[in-house]
Design a protein around this motif. Sequence first.
Motif, PDB file in Angstrom:
ATOM      1  N   LEU A 412     -45.769   4.310  73.187  1.00  0.00           N
ATOM      2  CA  LEU A 412     -46.853   3.909  72.275  1.00  0.00           C
ATOM      3  C   LEU A 412     -47.501   5.437  71.944  1.00  0.00           C
ATOM      4  N   SER A 413     -47.453   5.548  70.461  1.00  0.00           N
ATOM      5  CA  SER A 413     -48.090   6.673  69.980  1.00  0.00           C
ATOM      6  C   SER A 413     -48.822   6.426  68.570  1.00  0.00           C
ATOM      7  N   PHE A 414     -49.751   7.336  68.300  1.00  0.00           N
ATOM      8  CA  PHE A 414     -50.399   7.264  66.848  1.00  0.00           C
ATOM      9  C   PHE A 414     -50.483   8.382  66.219  1.00  0.00           C
ATOM     10  N   GLY A 415     -50.665   8.325  64.753  1.00  0.00           N
ATOM     11  CA  GLY A 415     -50.284   9.559  64.078  1.00  0.00           C
ATOM     12  C   GLY A 415     -51.579   9.735  62.946  1.00  0.00           C
ATOM     13  N   ILE A 416     -51.895  10.851  62.671  1.00  0.00           N
ATOM     14  CA  ILE A 416     -52.989  10.969  61.457  1.00  0.00           C
ATOM     15  C   ILE A 416     -52.207  11.847  60.739  1.00  0.00           C
ATOM     16  N   GLY A 417     -52.461  11.928  59.222  1.00  0.00           N
ATOM     17  CA  GLY A 417     -51.912  13.123  58.355  1.00  0.00           C
ATOM     18  C   GLY A 417     -52.799  12.975  57.062  1.00  0.00           C
ATOM     19  N   TYR A 418     -52.714  13.841  56.418  1.00  0.00           N
ATOM     20  CA  TYR A 418     -53.195  14.253  55.054  1.00  0.00           C
ATOM     21  C   TYR A 418     -52.040  14.829  54.312  1.00  0.00           C
ATOM     22  N   GLY A 419     -52.048  14.619  52.834  1.00  0.00           N
ATOM     23  CA  GLY A 419     -51.075  14.948  51.862  1.00  0.00           C
ATOM     24  C   GLY A 419     -51.556  15.134  50.514  1.00  0.00           C
ATOM     25  N   PHE A 420     -51.258  15.989  49.790  1.00  0.00           N
ATOM     26  CA  PHE A 420     -51.563  16.240  48.195  1.00  0.00           C
ATOM     27  C   PHE A 420     -50.227  16.552  47.568  1.00  0.00           C
ATOM     28  N   ASP A 421     -50.240  15.831  46.204  1.00  0.00           N
ATOM     29  CA  ASP A 421     -49.347  16.207  45.350  1.00  0.00           C
ATOM     30  C   ASP A 421     -50.193  16.996  44.138  1.00  0.00           C
ATOM     31  N   TYR A 422     -49.670  18.114  43.627  1.00  0.00           N
ATOM     32  CA  TYR A 422     -50.309  18.754  42.576  1.00  0.00           C
ATOM     33  C   TYR A 422     -49.339  18.945  41.342  1.00  0.00           C
ATOM     34  N   LYS A 423     -49.268  18.165  40.183  1.00  0.00           N
ATOM     35  CA  LYS A 423     -48.478  17.925  39.235  1.00  0.00           C
ATOM     36  C   LYS A 423     -49.083  18.537  38.062  1.00  0.00           C
ATOM     37  N   TYR A 424     -48.281  19.569  37.431  1.00  0.00           N
ATOM     38  CA  TYR A 424     -48.594  20.307  36.116  1.00  0.00           C
ATOM     39  C   TYR A 424     -47.787  20.246  35.117  1.00  0.00           C
ATOM     40  N   TYR A 425     -47.896  19.672  33.851  1.00  0.00           N
ATOM     41  CA  TYR A 425     -47.211  19.427  32.926  1.00  0.00           C
ATOM     42  C   TYR A 425     -46.880  20.843  32.174  1.00  0.00           C
ATOM     43  N   LEU A 426     -45.847  21.148  31.621  1.00  0.00           N
ATOM     44  CA  LEU A 426     -45.590  22.358  31.399  1.00  0.00           C
ATOM     45  C   LEU A 426     -45.785  22.757  29.820  1.00  0.00           C
ATOM     46  N   ASN A 427     -45.692  21.816  29.187  1.00  0.00           N
ATOM     47  CA  ASN A 427     -46.287  21.860  27.561  1.00  0.00           C
ATOM     48  C   ASN A 427     -46.692  20.453  27.167  1.00  0.00           C
ATOM     49  N   ALA A 428     -47.806  19.939  28.078  1.00  0.00           N
ATOM     50  CA  ALA A 428     -48.403  18.667  27.539  1.00  0.00           C
ATOM     51  C   ALA A 428     -49.180  18.908  26.305  1.00  0.00           C
ATOM     52  N   HIS A 429     -48.736  18.168  25.409  1.00  0.00           N
ATOM     53  CA  HIS A 429     -49.694  18.058  23.890  1.00  0.00           C
ATOM     54  C   HIS A 429     -49.835  16.719  23.421  1.00  0.00           C
ATOM     55  N   TYR A 430     -51.102  16.660  23.071  1.00  0.00           N
ATOM     56  CA  TYR A 430     -51.226  15.100  22.634  1.00  0.00           C
ATOM     57  C   TYR A 430     -51.808  15.177  21.080  1.00  0.00           C
ATOM     58  N   ASP A 431     -50.815  15.520  20.285  1.00  0.00           N
ATOM     59  CA  ASP A 431     -51.078  15.667  18.800  1.00  0.00           C
ATOM     60  C   ASP A 431     -51.285  14.441  18.401  1.00  0.00           C
ATOM     61  N   THR A 432     -51.064  13.467  18.682  1.00  0.00           N
ATOM     62  CA  THR A 432     -51.074  11.959  17.921  1.00  0.00           C
ATOM     63  C   THR A 432     -52.416  11.238  17.846  1.00  0.00           C
ATOM     64  N   ILE A 433     -53.440  11.908  18.318  1.00  0.00           N
ATOM     65  CA  ILE A 433     -54.715  11.254  18.448  1.00  0.00           C
ATOM     66  C   ILE A 433     -55.588  11.971  18.014  1.00  0.00           C
ATOM     67  N   ASP A 434     -55.106  13.157  17.049  1.00  0.00           N
ATOM     68  CA  ASP A 434     -55.845  13.883  16.198  1.00  0.00           C
ATOM     69  C   ASP A 434     -57.148  14.508  17.027  1.00  0.00           C
ATOM     70  N   LYS A 435     -56.573  15.153  18.167  1.00  0.00           N
ATOM     71  CA  LYS A 435     -57.374  15.841  18.925  1.00  0.00           C
ATOM     72  C   LYS A 435     -56.870  16.699  19.985  1.00  0.00           C
ATOM     73  N   GLN A 436     -57.016  18.173  19.756  1.00  0.00           N
ATOM     74  CA  GLN A 436     -56.307  19.244  20.479  1.00  0.00           C
ATOM     75  C   GLN A 436     -56.908  18.884  22.121  1.00  0.00           C
ATOM     76  N   ILE A 437     -56.227  18.616  22.934  1.00  0.00           N
ATOM     77  CA  ILE A 437     -56.632  18.341  24.407  1.00  0.00           C
ATOM     78  C   ILE A 437     -56.572  19.826  25.087  1.00  0.00           C
ATOM     79  N   ASP A 438     -57.741  19.992  25.808  1.00  0.00           N
ATOM     80  CA  ASP A 438     -57.802  21.187  26.585  1.00  0.00           C
ATOM     81  C   ASP A 438     -56.602  21.274  27.599  1.00  0.00           C
ATOM     82  N   PRO A 439     -55.995  22.566  27.478  1.00  0.00           N
ATOM     83  CA  PRO A 439     -54.722  22.780  28.527  1.00  0.00           C
ATOM     84  C   PRO A 439     -54.991  22.075  29.952  1.00  0.00           C
TER      85      PRO A 439
END
Length: 608
Positions: A412-439
Amino acid sequence: MKKLIVLIIFFSCLFSLSAEEASDDYTKGKNFYRADENQASIDAFEKFRASSPDDRRADDALWYLGRLYQRIGESDIAENVFRNVLADEESNRRTEAFYDLVKLLDKLDREDEVIILVPLIYPEFADDSYAVKALPTVLKSYSLVGSRYRRAGLGAYTQELWTEAFKLILLYDELELDEDKAEIPAREKVKFLIKLASLSPHKEEFEELSAAGKTALSEYSGRYPESEETEELLSLIEGLYEPYSDLDINVTVLADYNGMLMKPGIYAEAGIGGDHDLRRNLRLAWDIDYRHNAFDFKTFNFSALKTGDERYFESTDKISGGLSLDVGSKYFLMNSLVVDADLSLAEDQGDFNYGGSFAWDISKSLGRSGIISLDNDISLSIYPDYQNAGREISNIKISAAPSYSHIINTDLSFGIGYGFDYKYYLNAHYDTIDKQIDPDTRRYFIHEASAGLKAAPFKWFELELEYNFTYLDSVNYDLWLYGTPADLFVEDFYDYYKNSVELDLEVDVAFYSGDFTIGYSLRNFINYPARNAAKAFTGELRNDSEIFINMENRFEVFKSDGGPGRIGKLSLALDGFLERQISNHRYEVSYLTDYLNWGVSIGAEWKY
């Protein structure tokens, strides 16, 4: 005066009669015990103890009662009786009770409790005949419990247990025992030296222990030249450390079906991999896989949401490879480095894409308390010829996941944990909605906390229950919705909370192993408005509930020792997967809801 003398004589006779009657109950109990009249013997001994609790033979009667209750199948009562005798330091039946209790606990597969009892008898009563008779079972318990902890990754605890056992064996080297009794510690000394050598984190220590094992074996074979175990012990010593290489080849065919979007299709996969023990505490593994998907997949892709056009995915090819290096002791401090690379030809996300990842895992056993580990991962995904509505999806992702496992006992055993994923788009650009989005809108976090409970109530299956809480925290990834439902909105990971629970059962018997998983999750979006089947906003936020069942079955149709240049095993796998998702959002029909997967995998392993 005469009256006083008469009274004294009367009470003396009464006491004499009472003592004689009590003695008669004890004698009856022993006679019934020898005649296997168990209930009659129990009644006699119980009567004797009730009438003469201070009699010097009361300890003997209690010990007999323990054996009698064991005879009639009352193991719980017998155990309590033996423990009471063992706990009484004045009892003259302690070693007998210890022997009987050890044998009883061993029969019930409670080896952990045997080890706890050891200090009550050894070393003080080590030369007692019952202590010597119990020694093989005691050492067997040390061996079994240590092996379980070793499989759990608790190398420090394993080493501590086996060292305790070895010290117990050395104690008998100092005692002058009869030849037949001395054979037990001499034989076990070789075995535990081999076990300790197999745990050694350093080459020098390994060589020292293995040399001591060879010396002990030489002494053992000299004392007992006719022993049948000499050849077995010799083979253990010779095979203690031998560099090896395994070569695995597998071929898999899967069939998939989705009731809403996808007609039945075939996925074919072939792979080859190797596992090479280069030298002590240095292991190299590699694999190359190729996968081809051939199916007729009808869905909306993200760019086509503007017009509602449909698209068919016809095939996807992917080749991937990995390289990993394990450095350090597998059971003390383990470092594992993994490098992966892949190349895909996928129509849905450009003509091709490629990527790679680097992972570093480290774990440390904390003696008897548990295991602490840290998993780190960095990956890069490149889509050089893919743009979706002006948005590029090439990205880099960094993950970290510290965790702690606490071992209550070997089962019998128990475990606890925490994890995170950090994702960064290298060149994300949303020009189709007529608005320049902050990087900064190019990134997001996924946080995940988990708690799990693992039990192995029987040796052939393991049960695990795990709960996960996930929170996705994006940066300004709110939806931009305006005009009619046909207008474009940005498709990505929107903020949500997710609770999930998963029950997993692993079975391993003879030539069969199986893994059965059932899980349920509920995901509530924070910034994702729900739509109904008519694509109209309902005023609610989207929420999804999902249940899935997964079955993986593997049969070893042929198995050998896998000696040099020989095949180790042939295996056949049958897998199945069923998923059902229910959502209050009916617009993105590209999401799979009903999913069935089944397949056959054939694998072979060579050792050289």
